[in-house]
Design an enzyme around this catalytic site. Structure first.
Site, short mmCIF file in Angstrom:
data_model
loop_
_atom_site.label_atom_id
_atom_site.label_comp_id
_atom_site.label_asym_id
_atom_site.label_seq_id
_atom_site.Cartn_x
_atom_site.Cartn_y
_atom_site.Cartn_z
N LYS A 255 0.84 -1.21 0.00
CA LYS A 255 0.00 0.00 0.00
C LYS A 255 0.87 1.26 0.00
O LYS A 255 0.55 2.25 -0.67
CB LYS A 255 -0.93 0.00 1.21
N LYS B 298 -0.30 11.46 5.59
CA LYS B 298 0.00 10.36 6.52
C LYS B 298 0.64 9.19 5.78
O LYS B 298 1.63 8.60 6.23
CB LYS B 298 -1.29 9.95 7.24
#
Length: 291
Positions: A171, A239
């Protein structure tokens, strides 16, 4: 039919829980938002009153939360998933978090007889609503096989990519490619417009050639029109870029373009655009170019 506890019913989690309920599973959902739990109730899910209530009787518990502190609180805290879950429960964390947190969850889960998978997703709000997500899964192969029918209700690309934490690494790689592509598409728009070329027409041509991408396919019109309604917010991509850079340091590799993209995302956030879609990276290039 499986009893599923679903924790985190936001932009992504809400539609995902709804798809599982539509597939015939018994879904109990928990979220701090009244609107979110009302949506789940409207599609046949049960609204749980707490994390413990969500986990009670569940064969599978899915978490879809903003970041690792929330995942750690829900999974590892007092009254959390790993404290309450019955032995052999399968915990699937579909949040995007640090790989080391996923590894820790698996370690604690093994000590308590709970199986754990990390299964972050890509595809944004549209992918969640259309059950067309890409799902990258880390953990034991047997646990992946057990969860595969659930994943197939949520996504069109589902892959077991390695041991615990591997899903999060994949990811991170996804997010650095997505961020870099948004940055370059933004630069292409600025160049086209500054040169007196119709950007919409130019991007249509690019989308049909080697430069074509899913981002050009889905977002070129909204970017040219400067419509940045969030499908995935700059704040969350900020983030995620931090996760990618930390993973690079852990692996002892140099990712210079990733570092630059991370700074562009940070700049967009500093400009007050954190709540906008990550395609708003265009605004950074515009400001740097005085446009």
């Amino acid at each position: 039919m499986t009893n599923v506890g679903f924790i985190g019913l936001g932009i992504m989690g809400g539609p995902m829980a709804g798809h599982l309920a539509a597939a015939g599973h018994v879904v109990a959902g928990y979220d701090l938002s009244t609107e979110a739990v009302d949506k789940l109730r409207s599609v046949g899910g049960r609204v749980a009153g707490s994390v413990a209530d969500t986990v009670a009787g569940a064969d599978v518990v899915i978490t879809m939360l903003p970041n690792h502190p929330q995942v750690e609180q829900v999974a590892l805290g007092a009254g959390g998933v790993l404290e309450v879950a019955k032995p052999d429960t399968l915990l699937i964390d579909m949040s995007t978090i640090r790989p080391e947190t996923s590894v820790e969850l698996a370690k604690v889960g093994a000590e308590r007889g709970v199986r754990v998978l990390d299964a972050p997703v890509s595809g944004g709000e549209a992918g969640a609503k259309q059950a067309a997500l890409s799902i990258m899964v880390g953990g034991e192969g047997g646990d992946f096989a057990a969860a595969k029918p659930l994943f197939d209700s949520l996504g069109t690309t589902v892959a077991h990519v390695g041991p615990h934490g591997a899903g999060q690494v994949v990811k991170a790689a996804n997010q650095l490619v997505v961020g870099g592509t948004y940055g370059l598409v933004g630069e292409a728009i600025v160049l086209l417009e500054a040169s007196g070329v119709d950007a919409a027409t130019g991007l249509d041509v690019l989308a049909g050639g080697l430069a074509g991408s899913r981002i050009l396919e889905l977002k070129r019109e909204s970017m040219v029109a400067r419509r940045f309604e969030p499908g995935f917010r700059i704040d969350l991509h900020h983030k995620d870029m931090g996760i990618a850079l930390a993973a690079a340091r852990q692996a002892e590799v140099s990712l210079p373009l990733t570092g630059l993209v991370a700074q562009l995302v940070a700049a967009a956030r500093a400009m007050g655009n954190g709540s906008l879609d990550h395609s708003a990276l265009l605004t950074v290039t515009e400001q740097l170019s005085g446009r």
